[in-house]
Motif scaffolding. Structure first.
Motif, PDB file in Angstrom:
ATOM      1  N   PRO A 163      40.319  39.539  32.249  1.00  0.00           N
ATOM      2  CA  PRO A 163      40.284  38.233  31.921  1.00  0.00           C
ATOM      3  C   PRO A 163      40.730  37.435  33.005  1.00  0.00           C
ATOM      4  CG  PRO A 163      41.459  39.563  30.460  1.00  0.00           C
ATOM      5  CD  PRO A 163      41.330  40.496  31.558  1.00  0.00           C
ATOM      6  N   GLU A 164      40.419  35.988  33.280  1.00  0.00           N
ATOM      7  CA  GLU A 164      40.675  35.204  34.119  1.00  0.00           C
ATOM      8  C   GLU A 164      42.195  34.953  34.443  1.00  0.00           C
ATOM      9  OE1 GLU A 164      38.604  31.929  35.532  1.00  0.00           O
ATOM     10  OE2 GLU A 164      36.569  32.606  34.518  1.00  0.00           O
ATOM     11  N   ASP A 165      42.782  34.728  33.519  1.00  0.00           N
ATOM     12  CA  ASP A 165      44.227  34.480  33.755  1.00  0.00           C
ATOM     13  C   ASP A 165      45.204  35.711  34.401  1.00  0.00           C
ATOM     14  OD1 ASP A 165      44.237  35.926  31.414  1.00  0.00           O
ATOM     15  OD2 ASP A 165      46.067  35.384  30.694  1.00  0.00           O
ATOM     16  N   MET A 166      44.583  37.080  33.985  1.00  0.00           N
ATOM     17  CA  MET A 166      45.135  38.186  34.924  1.00  0.00           C
ATOM     18  C   MET A 166      44.625  38.273  36.158  1.00  0.00           C
ATOM     19  SD  MET A 166      44.909  41.957  33.339  1.00  0.00           S
ATOM     20  CE  MET A 166      46.572  42.651  33.288  1.00  0.00           C
ATOM     21  N   MET A 167      43.288  38.054  36.514  1.00  0.00           N
ATOM     22  CA  MET A 167      42.836  38.135  37.820  1.00  0.00           C
ATOM     23  C   MET A 167      43.597  37.323  38.540  1.00  0.00           C
ATOM     24  SD  MET A 167      38.739  38.415  37.590  1.00  0.00           S
ATOM     25  CE  MET A 167      38.186  36.757  36.737  1.00  0.00           C
ATOM     26  N   LYS A 168      43.940  35.994  38.282  1.00  0.00           N
ATOM     27  CA  LYS A 168      44.624  35.179  39.324  1.00  0.00           C
ATOM     28  C   LYS A 168      45.971  35.655  39.825  1.00  0.00           C
ATOM     29  CE  LYS A 168      42.776  31.108  37.132  1.00  0.00           C
ATOM     30  NZ  LYS A 168      42.702  30.024  36.206  1.00  0.00           N
ATOM     31  N   ARG A 169      46.757  36.621  38.951  1.00  0.00           N
ATOM     32  CA  ARG A 169      47.777  37.226  39.266  1.00  0.00           C
ATOM     33  C   ARG A 169      47.788  38.180  40.051  1.00  0.00           C
ATOM     34  NH1 ARG A 169      49.891  38.210  34.093  1.00  0.00           N
ATOM     35  NH2 ARG A 169      48.123  37.568  33.127  1.00  0.00           N
ATOM     36  N   LEU A 170      46.612  39.006  40.179  1.00  0.00           N
ATOM     37  CA  LEU A 170      46.504  40.483  40.951  1.00  0.00           C
ATOM     38  C   LEU A 170      45.819  39.965  42.430  1.00  0.00           C
ATOM     39  CD1 LEU A 170      44.836  42.210  38.027  1.00  0.00           C
ATOM     40  CD2 LEU A 170      46.938  42.539  39.175  1.00  0.00           C
ATOM     41  N   PRO A 171      46.265  41.018  43.150  1.00  0.00           N
ATOM     42  CA  PRO A 171      45.568  40.835  44.667  1.00  0.00           C
ATOM     43  C   PRO A 171      43.964  40.720  44.740  1.00  0.00           C
ATOM     44  CG  PRO A 171      46.984  42.766  44.453  1.00  0.00           C
ATOM     45  CD  PRO A 171      46.799  42.203  43.162  1.00  0.00           C
ATOM     46  N   ARG A 172      43.661  40.194  45.724  1.00  0.00           N
ATOM     47  CA  ARG A 172      42.136  39.965  45.591  1.00  0.00           C
ATOM     48  C   ARG A 172      41.056  41.044  46.203  1.00  0.00           C
ATOM     49  NH1 ARG A 172      42.577  35.562  43.255  1.00  0.00           N
ATOM     50  NH2 ARG A 172      43.242  33.603  44.066  1.00  0.00           N
ATOM     51  N   TYR A 173      41.503  42.003  45.600  1.00  0.00           N
ATOM     52  CA  TYR A 173      40.705  43.343  46.054  1.00  0.00           C
ATOM     53  C   TYR A 173      39.701  43.428  45.088  1.00  0.00           C
ATOM     54  CZ  TYR A 173      44.957  44.950  47.977  1.00  0.00           C
ATOM     55  OH  TYR A 173      46.042  45.055  48.984  1.00  0.00           O
ATOM     56  N   GLY A 174      38.283  44.123  45.340  1.00  0.00           N
ATOM     57  CA  GLY A 174      37.037  44.129  44.423  1.00  0.00           C
ATOM     58  C   GLY A 174      37.573  45.076  43.272  1.00  0.00           C
ATOM     59  N   GLN A 175      38.270  46.022  43.249  1.00  0.00           N
ATOM     60  CA  GLN A 175      38.591  47.065  42.501  1.00  0.00           C
ATOM     61  C   GLN A 175      40.156  47.474  42.458  1.00  0.00           C
ATOM     62  OE1 GLN A 175      35.944  50.316  44.005  1.00  0.00           O
ATOM     63  NE2 GLN A 175      34.229  49.566  42.657  1.00  0.00           N
ATOM     64  N   LEU A 176      40.553  47.810  41.547  1.00  0.00           N
ATOM     65  CA  LEU A 176      41.745  48.290  41.213  1.00  0.00           C
ATOM     66  C   LEU A 176      41.975  49.503  40.499  1.00  0.00           C
ATOM     67  CD1 LEU A 176      43.189  44.957  39.899  1.00  0.00           C
ATOM     68  CD2 LEU A 176      43.632  45.710  42.101  1.00  0.00           C
ATOM     69  N   PRO A 177      43.170  50.359  40.869  1.00  0.00           N
ATOM     70  CA  PRO A 177      43.415  51.558  40.343  1.00  0.00           C
ATOM     71  C   PRO A 177      43.883  51.538  39.042  1.00  0.00           C
ATOM     72  CG  PRO A 177      45.297  50.981  41.633  1.00  0.00           C
ATOM     73  CD  PRO A 177      44.313  49.970  41.839  1.00  0.00           C
ATOM     74  N   VAL A 178      43.491  52.470  38.144  1.00  0.00           N
ATOM     75  CA  VAL A 178      43.782  52.696  36.512  1.00  0.00           C
ATOM     76  C   VAL A 178      44.119  54.120  36.033  1.00  0.00           C
ATOM     77  CG1 VAL A 178      42.941  50.379  35.905  1.00  0.00           C
ATOM     78  CG2 VAL A 178      41.479  52.519  35.726  1.00  0.00           C
ATOM     79  N   THR A 179      44.570  54.396  34.929  1.00  0.00           N
ATOM     80  CA  THR A 179      44.634  55.514  34.374  1.00  0.00           C
ATOM     81  C   THR A 179      43.539  55.575  33.363  1.00  0.00           C
ATOM     82  OG1 THR A 179      46.711  55.978  35.179  1.00  0.00           O
ATOM     83  CG2 THR A 179      45.741  57.369  33.159  1.00  0.00           C
TER      84      THR A 179
END
Length: 172
Positions: free
Chosen positions: A76-92
């Motif tokens: 979601p856009e509101d979450m993207m704004k709070r995260l580093p500007r990487y293309g991908q993020l690690p998850v479980t």
């Protein structure tokens, strides 16, 4: 017979666990546990965990965890704004979760989900993961995960996530 649901009764899948009679009502999940789960564990592509009862090797439920990545653009856009500007993020990735029909209606699915979230949080303290991701099998499964505050991805139907920060609050 009432089941004993304590974390001590969930363990990594081993050869001693009886999987042949497992039936959750979905043949692909039954087949996975019977034929593929041990190989995935040995090859370290997934970590299967099983619920049994004391002194009984019969698997009553299971889930798998593995590392994965997600495109930031799916969040979601509101979450993207709070995260580093990487293309991908690690998850479980909570790849599979299933309960044997004999254990249905006793809270086993919720218990397995909570255990998987706890393990994911513990692992994220050592190896980064910003969320737990699930691919719901159908709308019923999607509703199950949404009941526990999993959020949908923007572009992928039936794919949901729960941020690790929310998981940490659950166990605080």
């Amino acid at each position: 017979m009432a089941l004993i649901l304590t974390p001590e009764h969930i363990s990594p899948l081993t050869k001693t666990h009886e999987r042949k009679s497992f039936d959750c009502g979905h043949e692909d999940l039954n087949r996975y546990l019977r034929e593929q789960a041990r190989q995935d564990a040995e090859k370290r592509v997934a970590a299967p965990f099983v619920l049994t009862q004391p002194g009984d090797p019969k698997v009553l439920g299971f889930y798998t965890l593995s590392s994965s990545i997600i495109p930031v653009s799916e969040l979601p856009e509101d979450m993207m704004k709070r995260l580093p500007r990487y293309g991908q993020l690690p998850v479980t990735l909570l790849g599979r979760l299933a309960v044997d029909r004999s254990a249905g209606g006793q809270g086993v699915g919720e218990f397995l989900l909570v255990d998987s979230l706890r393990r994911s949080l513990e692992a994220a303290q050592q190896i980064a993961a910003m969320a737990v991701v699930v691919d719901a099998k159908n709308e019923r499964a999607e509703s199950f995960y949404q009941h526990f505050n999993f959020q949908p991805f923007q572009k992928t139907p039936l794919r949901l996530f729960l941020p690790m920060a929310q998981i940490a609050q659950l166990f605080a």
